[in-house]
Design a protein around this motif. Structure first.
Motif, PDB file in Angstrom:
ATOM      1  N   ALA A   1       0.829  -1.204   0.000  1.00 26.73           N
ATOM      2  CA  ALA A   1       0.000   0.000   0.000  1.00 26.73           C
ATOM      3  C   ALA A   1       0.865   1.256   0.000  1.00 26.73           C
ATOM      4  CB  ALA A   1      -0.926  -0.011   1.215  1.00 26.73           C
ATOM      5  N   ALA A   2       1.908   1.261   0.827  1.00 25.32           N
ATOM      6  CA  ALA A   2       2.784   2.427   0.894  1.00 25.32           C
ATOM      7  C   ALA A   2       3.489   2.666  -0.434  1.00 25.32           C
ATOM      8  CB  ALA A   2       3.807   2.237   2.013  1.00 25.32           C
ATOM      9  N   THR A   3       3.842   1.603  -1.129  1.00 22.31           N
ATOM     10  CA  THR A   3       4.489   1.739  -2.437  1.00 22.31           C
ATOM     11  C   THR A   3       3.532   2.301  -3.472  1.00 22.31           C
ATOM     12  OG1 THR A   3       5.991  -0.087  -1.939  1.00 22.31           O
ATOM     13  CG2 THR A   3       5.698   0.477  -4.258  1.00 22.31           C
ATOM     14  N   LEU A   4       2.290   1.824  -3.452  1.00 20.22           N
ATOM     15  CA  LEU A   4       1.284   2.373  -4.368  1.00 20.22           C
ATOM     16  C   LEU A   4       1.083   3.869  -4.116  1.00 20.22           C
ATOM     17  CD1 LEU A   4      -1.310  -0.543  -4.251  1.00 20.22           C
ATOM     18  CD2 LEU A   4      -0.067   0.226  -6.293  1.00 20.22           C
ATOM     19  N   GLU A   5       1.072   4.260  -2.858  1.00 19.77           N
ATOM     20  CA  GLU A   5       0.920   5.675  -2.530  1.00 19.77           C
ATOM     21  C   GLU A   5       2.119   6.471  -3.043  1.00 19.77           C
ATOM     22  OE1 GLU A   5       0.086   8.561   1.350  1.00 19.77           O
ATOM     23  OE2 GLU A   5       0.743   6.483   1.643  1.00 19.77           O
ATOM     24  N   LYS A   6       3.323   5.955  -2.824  1.00 17.99           N
ATOM     25  CA  LYS A   6       4.519   6.651  -3.280  1.00 17.99           C
ATOM     26  C   LYS A   6       4.567   6.733  -4.803  1.00 17.99           C
ATOM     27  CE  LYS A   6       9.507   6.793  -2.334  1.00 17.99           C
ATOM     28  NZ  LYS A   6      10.019   6.969  -3.699  1.00 17.99           N
TER      29      LYS A   6
END
Length: 665
Positions: free
Chosen positions: A455-460
């Motif tokens: 999820a954090a990678t998708l946000e970044k």
């Protein structure tokens, strides 16, 4: 002045001493030698930890017999605690009256079948109290025997479904001057001891609040609920518990006319909401104790040192783990069976002490001794990742991901199954190689940290909607629920959904009220949303468990003003000033509000105070001028307007008002 003095006395009676002092200070500036005002100030000092200042005011205070007695008792208690306290001796002499001091502290417990908890509780009390009273209400296990081991005075009470009655029975057996009440599944925080000593030297108080830290997670101390309750009180016949359940002391203190206060640093830790964690910790401690004995008896046996290093790592005792792993490496042969894992322990222990260069050297030493492979490359990649050397970190991570599980090996199987993929994915994400990172996270989709990292990678990667969907999937997983809720709030803000963001941030903060970032997100989302009641609720919630900063108090006050709650707003500004008397904006906001309320003299005083700390604030000079003009002080108003124009030549309102006042003058 009389009405203000009455207000001061009412605030003091309500134990709002800081507010009372704030009302008193302006009066003393006009009449610094007024005996009645000095008497009130001395009493405030007495109840705000400034007894030394209070005692030296006694010669200027009328009708100070009661105050003298209170202060004398305090200093006598200090001397009883420390006979070499020269300051207390001098103050007691200056008080000039006889005093009595009682500083014996008794801990009172009521228990039933608490053999799994009681030892921890009583151990925390050792050296902090002079007497322990344990009242048993019908145990069938070894609870009473445990209490006897600690020299506790044992009482028995037939349970009648009345907690207050049982607690009052425990108090009736106590001989201490002060009572600390605590439950078996709680413990006294070690840091609380000096604060307890301070408290029992203040007999002017009937009791003190403790911060109760209720741990709610079985795996982490970060998840906790905090509340306050009177847990330390004077042992007097008129101070007893009431209430069959949720028993309390404050009604008795109120009837007795005894104030109570918060005692910062006085914490009680409650373990009752995480039943399985302590059993695991006890096992680790027993293992460590046994292994420490083994290495004392056989200091050159590498196997004992290896096992001890393992136990220390599990117990997160990093310095001890470092020493044990080094001793293992020193005594182990070249191709030692557990060598690779021992070097992993060593590198982990060093990295957790921020000894990153040494941790990398440990990995190199492992290579030189024939232990290159899965464990060593994982640790090397992890350390390089922590220090930000992504180019070398990805090389080590690739080698780790290519390595097989060593034949007949022992160690953390999770490194092979999922940890290496998550680590490499996190490194790739920081290198903006998003597709490769997501592919690694998808290798272990059921692992909580993999889900969060995805999820954090998708946000970044600039995909907040997709990230939000994954964060929401993680909100029901205990290990990552709080951080996923916070991240969901952040994504909602990016997507222009402040109402939903406020909801997620609020849930995140309530799950971990030590997470200031979550609360800030909640407050900012509410402000963006524009719902005033929600903004106020956010500030109110924060203040119930945390100590607001001056900035928070000012923003809270502004929100209250907008909702029409002007008195509460003024209280916020006043408290901001009390917490930081050099905070100019606190004075200006309070002054603005008082000006709106037509209290021009008070407003002028606050503007002047604020301008002392921020003299280049043009608007402050302007509104000071307005306040003085409203009071008919024309020359002062003109000075305020002129100063505002010096600082801001384009301040047309100041120019206009200056002309009006000049014409009138």
């Amino acid at each position: 002045m009389a009405s203000t003095l009455d207000q001061v006395r009412k605030l003091s009676a309500a134990m709002r001493y800081r507010e009372a002092e704030q009302h008193l200070i302006p009066l003393l500036k006009f009449e610094p030698n007024n005996p009645a005002l000095l008497h009130e100030l001395a009493q405030i000092y007495c109840y705000t930890g400034r007894e030394v200042e209070a005692v030296w005011m006694l010669d200027r205070v009328p009708s100070g017999d009661h105050l003298r007695k209170v202060l004398a008792n305090h200093f006598a208690a200090r001397i009883a605690l420390d006979p070499n306290d020269s300051e207390a001796q001098a103050c007691l002499k200056h008080a000039g009256v006889s005093a009595k001091a009682g500083i014996k502290l008794t801990a009172c417990l009521i228990v039933k079948n608490e053999e799994s908890n009681l030892d921890r509780c009583l151990r925390s009390l050792k050296g902090a109290v002079q007497e322990i009273v344990v009242v048993d209400t019908g145990s069938t296990d070894s609870t009473v025997q445990i209490a006897e081991k600690y020299g506790a005075k044992i009482g028995h009470f037939d349970w009648i479904d009345d907690f207050a009655a049982a607690r009052n029975h425990s108090v009736s057996l106590a001989t201490g001057h002060w009572i600390l009440w605590i439950d078996a599944d709680e413990e006294l925080s070690p840091e609380a001891r000096p604060f307890l000593k301070q408290a029992i030297t203040r007999p002017q108080f009937g009791g003190f609040n403790a911060e109760i830290v209720n741990f709610t997670s079985e795996t982490s101390d970060d998840s906790k609920y905090i509340h306050q309750a009177v847990r330390l009180f004077q042992n007097r016949k008129d101070v007893r518990f009431s209430g069959r359940i949720h028993e309390q002391l404050t009604p008795a203190l109120e009837i007795a006319g005894l104030p109570w206060a918060n005692l910062p640093g006085f914490r009680i830790l409650h373990h009752g909401y995480r039943p399985s964690m302590m059993a695991s910790r006890d096992k680790v401690n027993r293992t460590i104790t046994a292994l420490e004995k083994e290495v004392r008896e056989s200091p050159q046996d590498p196997f004992h040192w290896f096992n001890l290093a393992n136990a220390y790592v599990v117990g997160e005792k990093w310095a001890e783990a470092e020493h044990a792993a080094k001793m293992c490496a020193r005594h182990a042969p070249y191709n030692y069976e557990y060598g690779a894992l021992n070097y992993q322990f060593l590198s982990t222990a060093l990295a957790n002490q921020a000894k990153f260069v040494e941790a990398l050297r440990a990995c190199d030493e492992a290579d030189s001794r024939g232990y290159r492979g899965l464990f060593t490359e994982f640790e090397r990649a992890n350390v390089l990742f922590k220090v930000g050397n992504l180019a070398k970190a990805i090389q080590a991570a690739n080698r780790c991901c290519e390595a097989p599980w060593p034949a007949n090996s022992i160690g953390d199987r999770g490194i092979f199954d999922y940890k290496r993929w998550i680590l490499r994915g996190q490194i790739l994400a920081l290198m903006d190689r998003f597709d490769e990172a997501l592919a690694d996270f998808d290798r272990c989709p059921d692992h909580p940290m993999s889900l969060y990292s995805k999820a954090a990678t998708l946000e970044k990667a600039g995909q907040p909607a997709e990230a939000l969907e994954v964060f929401l999937a993680g909100q029901n997983i205990p290990e990552i629920a709080q951080i996923c809720l916070k991240s969901a709030g952040r994504c909602c803000m990016t997507l222009g959904l402040p109402k939903q963001a406020a909801s997620f941030y609020e849930k995140a903060w309530r799950a971990n009220q030590a997470d200031y970032e979550s609360w800030v997100g909640w407050a900012q989302a509410c402000e963006t949303w524009g719902d005033l009641p929600s903004i106020v609720s956010a500030y109110e919630a924060y203040a119930t468990t945390c100590e607001p900063t001056p900035e928070i108090l000012i923003n809270w006050g502004r929100a209250l003003e907008l909702t029409g709650e002007v008195e509460r707003a003024l209280t916020c500004y006043t408290e901001a000033i009390q917490r930081d008397d050099s905070h100019a904006n606190a004075y200006f906001n309070a002054g603005d509000l008082l000006y709106k309320l037509g209290r021009f003299q008070d407003a002028a005083h606050l503007y002047q105070s604020g301008l002392r700390h921020k003299p280049d604030h043009a608007q402050g000079w302007f509104v000071l001028g307005n306040s003085l003009a409203q009071m008919g002080i024309k020359k002062g108003a003109m000075i305020g307007y002129e100063r505002a124009l010096v600082l801001n030549p384009n301040h047309e309102a100041a120019r206009t008002n200056l002309q009006i006042v000049s014409d009138e003058a």
